[in-house]
Design a protein around this motif. Sequence first.
Motif, short mmCIF file in Angstrom:
data_model
loop_
_atom_site.label_atom_id
_atom_site.label_comp_id
_atom_site.label_asym_id
_atom_site.label_seq_id
_atom_site.Cartn_x
_atom_site.Cartn_y
_atom_site.Cartn_z
N VAL A 127 0.87 -1.18 0.00
CA VAL A 127 0.00 0.00 0.00
C VAL A 127 0.91 1.22 0.00
N ARG A 128 0.45 2.29 -0.63
CA ARG A 128 1.28 3.50 -0.64
C ARG A 128 0.35 4.67 -0.95
N GLY A 129 0.89 5.88 -0.95
CA GLY A 129 0.04 7.06 -1.08
C GLY A 129 -0.32 7.52 0.34
N ALA A 130 -0.16 8.83 0.58
CA ALA A 130 -0.27 9.33 1.95
C ALA A 130 -1.58 8.95 2.66
N PRO A 131 -2.75 9.18 2.05
CA PRO A 131 -3.98 8.85 2.78
C PRO A 131 -4.13 7.35 3.05
N LEU A 132 -3.70 6.51 2.09
CA LEU A 132 -3.81 5.06 2.33
C LEU A 132 -2.78 4.59 3.36
N ILE A 133 -1.63 5.24 3.40
CA ILE A 133 -0.66 4.93 4.46
C ILE A 133 -1.30 5.24 5.82
N GLY A 134 -2.01 6.38 5.89
CA GLY A 134 -2.70 6.74 7.14
C GLY A 134 -3.75 5.70 7.52
N THR A 156 7.99 3.09 9.63
CA THR A 156 7.89 2.43 8.32
C THR A 156 8.25 3.34 7.16
N ARG A 157 7.66 4.54 7.12
CA ARG A 157 7.99 5.49 6.04
C ARG A 157 7.97 6.90 6.62
N PRO A 158 8.95 7.74 6.25
CA PRO A 158 9.10 9.01 6.97
C PRO A 158 8.35 10.23 6.41
N CYS A 214 3.10 10.80 -10.58
CA CYS A 214 2.96 9.70 -9.61
C CYS A 214 1.55 9.13 -9.65
N ASN A 215 1.11 8.55 -8.56
CA ASN A 215 -0.27 8.11 -8.46
C ASN A 215 -0.90 8.76 -7.25
N ALA A 216 -1.84 9.65 -7.51
CA ALA A 216 -2.64 10.26 -6.45
C ALA A 216 -4.10 10.01 -6.78
N LEU A 259 -6.09 4.53 -5.75
CA LEU A 259 -5.14 3.57 -5.17
C LEU A 259 -4.26 4.20 -4.08
N ALA A 260 -4.13 5.51 -4.10
CA ALA A 260 -3.29 6.20 -3.11
C ALA A 260 -4.09 6.61 -1.87
N THR A 261 -5.40 6.40 -1.95
CA THR A 261 -6.29 6.82 -0.86
C THR A 261 -7.17 5.61 -0.52
N GLY A 264 -0.77 15.23 -6.31
CA GLY A 264 -1.12 15.02 -4.91
C GLY A 264 -0.02 15.59 -4.02
N THR A 265 -0.07 15.22 -2.76
CA THR A 265 0.97 15.64 -1.82
C THR A 265 1.05 14.64 -0.67
N ASP A 266 2.26 14.45 -0.19
CA ASP A 266 2.47 13.59 0.98
C ASP A 266 2.56 14.37 2.27
N ASN A 285 5.95 16.20 -2.44
CA ASN A 285 5.30 15.13 -3.21
C ASN A 285 6.38 14.29 -3.90
N LYS A 286 5.96 13.29 -4.64
CA LYS A 286 6.87 12.36 -5.29
C LYS A 286 7.97 13.09 -6.07
N ILE A 287 9.16 12.53 -6.01
CA ILE A 287 10.32 13.14 -6.65
C ILE A 287 10.00 13.49 -8.12
N ALA A 337 13.17 9.93 -2.68
CA ALA A 337 11.81 9.56 -3.11
C ALA A 337 10.85 10.74 -3.23
N PHE A 338 11.17 11.88 -2.64
CA PHE A 338 10.24 13.02 -2.65
C PHE A 338 11.01 14.32 -2.86
N ASP A 339 10.31 15.35 -3.29
CA ASP A 339 10.90 16.69 -3.29
C ASP A 339 9.85 17.70 -2.85
O1 MRU Z 1 5.89 6.72 -2.60
P1 MRU Z 1 4.40 6.80 -2.75
O2 MRU Z 1 3.87 6.03 -3.92
O3 MRU Z 1 3.69 6.45 -1.46
O4 MRU Z 1 4.14 8.32 -3.03
C1 MRU Z 1 2.86 8.81 -3.32
C2 MRU Z 1 2.91 10.15 -3.91
O5 MRU Z 1 3.87 10.87 -3.80
C3 MRU Z 1 1.69 10.61 -4.61
O6 MRU Z 1 2.05 11.53 -5.60
C4 MRU Z 1 0.66 11.25 -3.81
O7 MRU Z 1 0.38 12.50 -4.18
C5 MRU Z 1 0.60 11.32 -2.41
S1 MRU Z 1 -0.81 10.44 -1.98
C6 MRU Z 1 -2.26 11.10 -2.65
#
Ligand code: MRU
Length: 368
Positions: A52-59, A89-91, A168-170, A173-175, A246-248, A258-260, A334-336
């Motif tokens: 699973v990945r994507g900020a809301p789904l991680i939450g 798990t992920r920062p 990326c994917n927002a 699947l990310a939520t 999207g944004t993390d 958000n994603k690099i 992984a992000f910028d």
């Molecule tokens: O490393 P991921 O796949 O968890 O990163 C996700 C993202 O950066 C997405 O672009 C996203 O905007 C954040 S979740 C809606």
Amino acid sequence: MNVDGIPYRTIWLADDGWAVEIIDQTKLPHEFATVRLESLDDACVAIRDMWVRGAPLIGATTAYGMALAVHADPSDGAMAKAYDALYATRPTAVNLRWALDEMKTVLASLSPNERKEAAYTRAAEICDEDVDICSTIGDNGRPLIESAWNAKGKPAMKDGGVNVLTHCNAGWLATVDWGTALAPIYKAHDAGIPVHVWVDETRPRNQGASLTSWELGKHGVPHTVIVDNVGGHLMQHGLVDLCITGTDRTTAAGDVCNKIGTYLKALAAHDNGVPFYVGLPGPTIDWTVDDGVKDIPIEYRDATEVTEIMGKARDGSLVPVQLTPDGANAANYAFDVTPSRLVTGLITERGVAEASKAALVAMYPDRA
Ligand code: MRU
């Protein structure tokens, strides 16, 4: 959203009422597989290894991870251990910390034998709230796509329609469902607006090529996958009407992590006068920091994600293939962070806000 006619969320409670099921996103787009999570360790692996990945789904997975931990052992000590294990798990995605704190707030004041039911209840609420938030982000963002289409004279799809670039994917699947950046696109598509999406492949893990393309395709949204460096060229030639990402983690001052590669798209958008919007759920705002570049921890992942690529072999199996010379050094940030000055607007569940502290505080006076 539907997968071959069957409605799915990305995370749900199993029929036995205590285990949790997810979609294994590492297998998409080649295989649609679900996985059962039965323990805190399972939840940690699922987040860390990006099933699973994507900020809301991680939450959401974090919340259920805490419920699984409490199911096994509701003591104070076990809860504290679970908090630390999930936190590690992920920062970068702040929804992880947010979900942990939500669960802690609910559980800490209860006696151990009251905790199990309360944990599952709060985790389910967090999922339902995410669905509502994302659906409303869709409603609030759809008019931006519609206005861009109107401004072009409402061309039909065969005449170019309206073109949105995403990174990326927002999506859903990310939520838990709907997505953040993709929710306005789904709502526009469902309202009959001829929207076409440029999908950045998003190296190194290719969430755009693998996940965004898959879910847009399942919903029938016209889209084209492009390699990460094409966006600037498309913008110079008037082929992008707006960007939505999207944004993390977004700071209280409106800097967007958000994603690099997101930052480079925002720079290109700025240079070409293309509006750059961000789908932002309230729980993704980090009210404790202002300066995104200085204060947001950027995940640094294994170099093999850069030196190798996963793909489907001719016999249908999923295999990693080496891209670089033996022993090549590779860096995997992984992000910028995109500074607020490059962001046209933040599409939240409360409306579209300017990317500034004043606007975010005015929109969320109860949280700021
Ligand atoms: O490393 P991921 O796949 O968890 O990163 C996700 C993202 O950066 C997405 O672009 C996203 O905007 C954040 S979740 C809606």
